[in-house]
Design a protein around this motif. Structure first.
Motif, mmCIF file in Angstrom:
data_model
loop_
_atom_site.group_PDB
_atom_site.id
_atom_site.type_symbol
_atom_site.label_atom_id
_atom_site.label_comp_id
_atom_site.label_asym_id
_atom_site.label_seq_id
_atom_site.Cartn_x
_atom_site.Cartn_y
_atom_site.Cartn_z
ATOM 1 N N ILE A 38 6.622 -14.043 -1.978
ATOM 2 C CA ILE A 38 6.430 -12.603 -1.817
ATOM 3 C C ILE A 38 4.947 -12.304 -1.949
ATOM 4 O O ILE A 38 4.301 -12.696 -2.914
ATOM 5 C CB ILE A 38 7.219 -11.823 -2.887
ATOM 6 N N ARG A 39 4.389 -11.624 -0.971
ATOM 7 C CA ARG A 39 2.970 -11.330 -0.998
ATOM 8 C C ARG A 39 2.657 -10.236 -2.029
ATOM 9 O O ARG A 39 3.432 -9.317 -2.223
ATOM 10 C CB ARG A 39 2.495 -10.877 0.389
ATOM 11 N N SER A 40 1.479 -10.363 -2.627
ATOM 12 C CA SER A 40 1.027 -9.357 -3.584
ATOM 13 C C SER A 40 0.167 -8.309 -2.912
ATOM 14 O O SER A 40 -0.446 -7.488 -3.576
ATOM 15 C CB SER A 40 0.236 -10.024 -4.715
ATOM 16 N N PHE A 41 0.092 -8.336 -1.568
ATOM 17 C CA PHE A 41 -0.710 -7.366 -0.830
ATOM 18 C C PHE A 41 0.046 -6.969 0.423
ATOM 19 O O PHE A 41 0.965 -7.647 0.866
ATOM 20 C CB PHE A 41 -2.076 -7.957 -0.456
ATOM 21 N N VAL A 42 -0.349 -5.839 0.979
ATOM 22 C CA VAL A 42 0.203 -5.364 2.239
ATOM 23 C C VAL A 42 -0.966 -5.043 3.149
ATOM 24 O O VAL A 42 -1.904 -4.353 2.750
ATOM 25 C CB VAL A 42 1.071 -4.104 2.038
ATOM 26 N N HIS A 43 -0.938 -5.555 4.374
ATOM 27 C CA HIS A 43 -2.003 -5.268 5.323
ATOM 28 C C HIS A 43 -1.965 -3.808 5.740
ATOM 29 O O HIS A 43 -0.926 -3.288 6.123
ATOM 30 C CB HIS A 43 -1.852 -6.146 6.566
ATOM 31 N N PRO A 161 -6.018 -6.653 -10.365
ATOM 32 C CA PRO A 161 -5.136 -6.837 -9.208
ATOM 33 C C PRO A 161 -4.270 -5.596 -9.015
ATOM 34 O O PRO A 161 -4.086 -4.799 -9.946
ATOM 35 C CB PRO A 161 -4.282 -8.042 -9.607
ATOM 36 N N ASP A 162 -3.763 -5.423 -7.812
ATOM 37 C CA ASP A 162 -2.906 -4.274 -7.506
ATOM 38 C C ASP A 162 -1.766 -4.212 -8.519
ATOM 39 O O ASP A 162 -0.997 -5.167 -8.656
ATOM 40 C CB ASP A 162 -2.341 -4.426 -6.096
ATOM 41 N N ARG A 168 10.295 -0.897 -8.494
ATOM 42 C CA ARG A 168 10.895 -1.684 -7.410
ATOM 43 C C ARG A 168 9.876 -2.585 -6.719
ATOM 44 O O ARG A 168 10.242 -3.476 -5.956
ATOM 45 C CB ARG A 168 11.562 -0.760 -6.390
ATOM 46 N N HIS A 169 8.584 -2.328 -6.982
ATOM 47 C CA HIS A 169 7.531 -3.134 -6.380
ATOM 48 C C HIS A 169 6.945 -4.171 -7.341
ATOM 49 O O HIS A 169 6.044 -4.923 -6.956
ATOM 50 C CB HIS A 169 6.392 -2.246 -5.881
ATOM 51 N N HIS A 170 7.439 -4.235 -8.577
ATOM 52 C CA HIS A 170 6.880 -5.162 -9.555
ATOM 53 C C HIS A 170 6.954 -6.609 -9.089
ATOM 54 O O HIS A 170 6.131 -7.445 -9.482
ATOM 55 C CB HIS A 170 7.598 -5.016 -10.903
ATOM 56 N N LYS A 171 7.913 -6.919 -8.231
ATOM 57 C CA LYS A 171 8.037 -8.291 -7.721
ATOM 58 C C LYS A 171 6.824 -8.698 -6.893
ATOM 59 O O LYS A 171 6.600 -9.896 -6.662
ATOM 60 C CB LYS A 171 9.308 -8.421 -6.885
#
Length: 254
Positions: A38-43, A161-162, A168-171
């Motif tokens: 699971i990525r820790s960023f979103v483009h 870090p973000d 729900r986004h902690h993952k």
């Protein structure tokens, strides 16, 4: 013309693959084939200045290293043997620049995915003539997994870090048990992992995750005072003035 759109007068044939990828209209870092984590960023199609675009076009090949699924030869990449410090997610590079300048005895490898940040740090490297700093524009998990050999890092920096504040986004948070175990395996005994965050709840999670990793030992009872080598950014200074907290965590590899 959008600042995220390459200049059509600049022929792609004249640019390296890395530069073409960095200047792609999508604003994305080079592709990451076979990704399962699971990525820790979103483009996002974020703003990029002309100066940052120019740096990507003219300096990327000079100061960056391409992602490759094989261990990095750090001595060849930097032209010398020196302790290697990995920084994950350097943002606009202000802190990275200052640390590299004040620690010339160390080599620094900064990993970032976003074009604006990479362009910004490229300009800083060039303008400040920083010989001990290189960039990899790629997903940090894959860089650590594929390019960093076990027990070769003298240190790792993960600053602000973000926080992915919604539950729900902690993952998506970067500091997770599996990644910390991977990082710990790449740090040489006696090396360190230094994290910092301005989100108290994330700081507590970091403390739990790092504390549960058997290869790491906390250097403090819980949180550490900010070390002299980590400069206080203008955003951090403003936050502290407004009463916001900042938590540093420094763990040693045993």
């Amino acid at each position: 013309m959008s600042t995220n759109t390459p200049d059509p007068s600049q022929s792609p044939a004249l640019l390296s693959d890395g530069v073409q990828a960095a200047l792609a209209p999508s604003g994305r870092a080079p592709a990451s084939p076979g990704t399962l984590h699971i990525r820790s960023f979103v483009h996002r199609r974020g703003h990029i200045t002309q100066g940052q675009r120019d740096a990507l076009e003219h300096l990327l090949d000079k100061w960056s290293l391409p992602y490759a699924p094989r261990p990095l030869d750090a001595a060849a990449a930097f032209g010398r043997q020196a302790p290697l410090i990995l920084e994950i997610g350097f943002g606009m590079g202000e802190t990275t620049e200052k640390i590299a300048l004040t620690r010339p005895q160390d080599n620094f490898l900064g990993v970032e995915v976003f074009n604006a940040g990479v362009g910004s740090l490229l300009r800083r490297i060039e303008e400040s003539a920083i010989p001990n700093l290189r960039i990899v524009q790629h997903d940090a998990v894959e860089v650590v997994r594929d390019m960093i050999a076990p027990e070769t890092l003298a240190g790792v920096h993960v600053y602000f870090p973000d926080p992915w504040p919604k539950k729900r986004h902690h993952k998506r948070r970067l500091i997770q048990p599996a990644f910390v175990a991977l990082l710990a395996s790449r740090i040489a005994p006696g090396g360190y992992l230094h994290c910092a965050t301005d989100w108290q709840e994330y700081a507590a999670q970091m403390l739990d995750v790092l504390g549960a990793e058997p290869l790491l030992r906390n250097t403090c009872a819980d949180y550490a005072p900010r070390p002299d080598y980590r400069p206080q950014t203008k955003f951090e200074t403003r936050g502290l003035r407004l009463g916001h907290g900042v938590w540093d965590l420094i763990f040693k590899r045993i």
